[in-house]
Design a protein around this motif. Structure first.
Motif, PDB file in Angstrom:
ATOM      1  N   THR A  11       0.837  -1.200   0.000  1.00 14.91           N
ATOM      2  CA  THR A  11       0.000   0.000   0.000  1.00 14.91           C
ATOM      3  C   THR A  11       0.872   1.251   0.000  1.00 14.91           C
ATOM      4  O   THR A  11       1.826   1.344   0.773  1.00 14.91           O
ATOM      5  N   LYS A  68      -1.795   9.446 -14.204  1.00 13.82           N
ATOM      6  CA  LYS A  68      -1.678   8.325 -15.127  1.00 13.82           C
ATOM      7  C   LYS A  68      -0.663   8.656 -16.224  1.00 13.82           C
ATOM      8  O   LYS A  68      -0.496   9.790 -16.595  1.00 13.82           O
ATOM      9  N   GLU A 127      -2.872  -1.773  -7.314  1.00 17.53           N
ATOM     10  CA  GLU A 127      -3.659  -0.559  -7.112  1.00 17.53           C
ATOM     11  C   GLU A 127      -2.731   0.662  -7.112  1.00 17.53           C
ATOM     12  O   GLU A 127      -1.629   0.628  -6.578  1.00 17.53           O
ATOM     13  N   VAL A 128      -3.219   1.743  -7.702  1.00 18.90           N
ATOM     14  CA  VAL A 128      -2.475   2.998  -7.790  1.00 18.90           C
ATOM     15  C   VAL A 128      -3.267   4.086  -7.059  1.00 18.90           C
ATOM     16  O   VAL A 128      -4.465   4.208  -7.255  1.00 18.90           O
ATOM     17  N   PRO A 129      -2.620   4.842  -6.181  1.00 17.39           N
ATOM     18  CA  PRO A 129      -3.344   5.921  -5.476  1.00 17.39           C
ATOM     19  C   PRO A 129      -3.983   6.908  -6.468  1.00 17.39           C
ATOM     20  O   PRO A 129      -3.470   7.129  -7.566  1.00 17.39           O
ATOM     21  N   LYS A 130      -5.087   7.512  -6.049  1.00 16.04           N
ATOM     22  CA  LYS A 130      -5.815   8.422  -6.920  1.00 16.04           C
ATOM     23  C   LYS A 130      -5.028   9.692  -7.239  1.00 16.04           C
ATOM     24  O   LYS A 130      -5.243  10.304  -8.289  1.00 16.04           O
ATOM     25  N   ASP A 131      -4.137  10.089  -6.341  1.00 14.05           N
ATOM     26  CA  ASP A 131      -3.395  11.324  -6.579  1.00 14.05           C
ATOM     27  C   ASP A 131      -2.153  11.115  -7.458  1.00 14.05           C
ATOM     28  O   ASP A 131      -1.398  12.055  -7.695  1.00 14.05           O
ATOM     29  N   GLN A 177       0.852   5.205   0.808  1.00 13.95           N
ATOM     30  CA  GLN A 177       0.101   6.193   1.572  1.00 13.95           C
ATOM     31  C   GLN A 177       0.959   7.417   1.848  1.00 13.95           C
ATOM     32  O   GLN A 177       1.972   7.320   2.556  1.00 13.95           O
TER      33      GLN A 177
END
Length: 326
Positions: free
Chosen positions: A222, A325, A318-322, A224
């Motif tokens: 993860t 791309k 999974e890639v953090p939204k912030d 964070q």
């Protein structure tokens, strides 16, 4: 750990020395043996370093012990043989944590005390040394000393307080980042990381042809706020059998539960030095059911292809939204 050729040299010197003692003749001059010993000290001393200390020192002790076997055994030489043997056993404790080695250590301790008593009695009076009553008297004295040392050691072992950290490291533990294994990794902190040369573990039994071995210890799942952390929980039992390569690891205490293994970890056959259950944690890494607060030894095996663990790999993708791309 001593290398086999030097062990064979020491054994050959031992048998040659026994033959010389039997014949009461010593054709090799002591001066030559002393010069040879100094050369060996310089040779192995040039190989010593903080990262490679035990191996050259073990080889040197074996050679020096073999040299003493070739000399005429005066009381002073017997004392030196006992001292060198004690140092060899002390280094062997770094690699042997089994109950059988403990029994061997107890037998060696008793024989060492007995030898010390008899050498001292031999120095005092060589005339009465062969008498049976004198022999049994000193044997009983040696046994009494051995039992006394053992009985006095037990209260110290039980009563002395135990720290969660090495005593010599209590005053040197800093708050800054250090190289090594951690539960999380902060990005952008490379310039603040301090080099830490503390020994983590030793590995024996790997093929010499294995290049750049990669050790799997932690797998982060993860991201964070600029940090990689471990959030996944769960465990799987170790599979039966062995993998493609098998090896032995002597792990120093690190006060965590991880067990380093060669990528890809597969199974673990023996665990010595601690009572714990070993399982496979998310990410295909070995974990113990308790923290490693003492040196342990285990025999593990690994495979060259990723094993088919029953694990959902989606969390690792999974890639953090912030994160932009592309």
């Amino acid at each position: 750990m001593a290398e086999v050729p030097y062990l064979l040299v020491c054994l050959s010197f031992l048998f040659a020395g026994l033959f010389m003692d039997y014949k009461q003749t010593y054709p090799i001059r002591r001066l030559f043996l002393n010069i040879f010993g100094v050369v060996m000290v310089l040779y192995f001393g040039s190989q010593l370093s903080l990262e490679n200390l035990v191996g050259p020192l073990s080889n040197l002790l074996l050679i020096l012990l073999g040299i003493k076997f070739l000399e005429e055994k005066k009381p002073r030489d017997m004392y030196q043989i006992l001292l060198l043997s004690l140092l060899c056993i002390s280094l062997a404790t770094l690699h042997n944590l089994s109950l059988s080695f403990l029994l061997f250590l107890l037998v060696f301790s008793f024989l060492s005390i007995t030898s010390l008593v008899f050498i001292n009695s031999y120095r005092q009076s060589q005339r009465d040394y062969q008498r049976a009553e004198v022999f049994f008297h000193y044997f009983k004295v040696s046994l009494a000393l051995f039992i006394s040392v053992f009985l006095f050691a037990v209260p110290f072992f039980v009563g002395l307080p135990r720290s969660q950290f090495p005593i010599l490291d209590l005053f040197g533990r800093g708050e800054g980042l250090k190289t090594g294994i951690a539960r999380e990794v902060s990005l952008g902190k490379v310039g603040e990381i301090q080099q830490d040369n503390t020994l983590a573990f030793r590995v024996y039994g790997l093929s010499q042809g294995l290049k750049d071995p990669y050790w799997r210890i932690q797998v982060f799942d993860t991201y964070q706020k600029g940090r990689w952390v471990i959030n996944l929980k769960g465990s799987q039992p170790l599979p039966k059998g062995t993998g493609d390569v098998q090896y032995t690891v002597v792990l120093e205490p690190h006060y965590d539960d991880y067990l380093p293994a060669l990528d890809y970890p597969y199974s673990l056959s023996t665990l010595e030095g601690i009572k714990a259950q070993v399982f496979v944690a998310p990410g295909g890494v070995f974990r113990a059911s308790t923290s490693i607060n003492r040196p342990i030894r285990y025999t593990a095996s690994s495979v060259f292809e990723p094993p088919n663990w029953d694990e959902d790999l989606g969390s690792y993708l999974e890639v953090p939204k912030d994160v932009p791309k592309g």
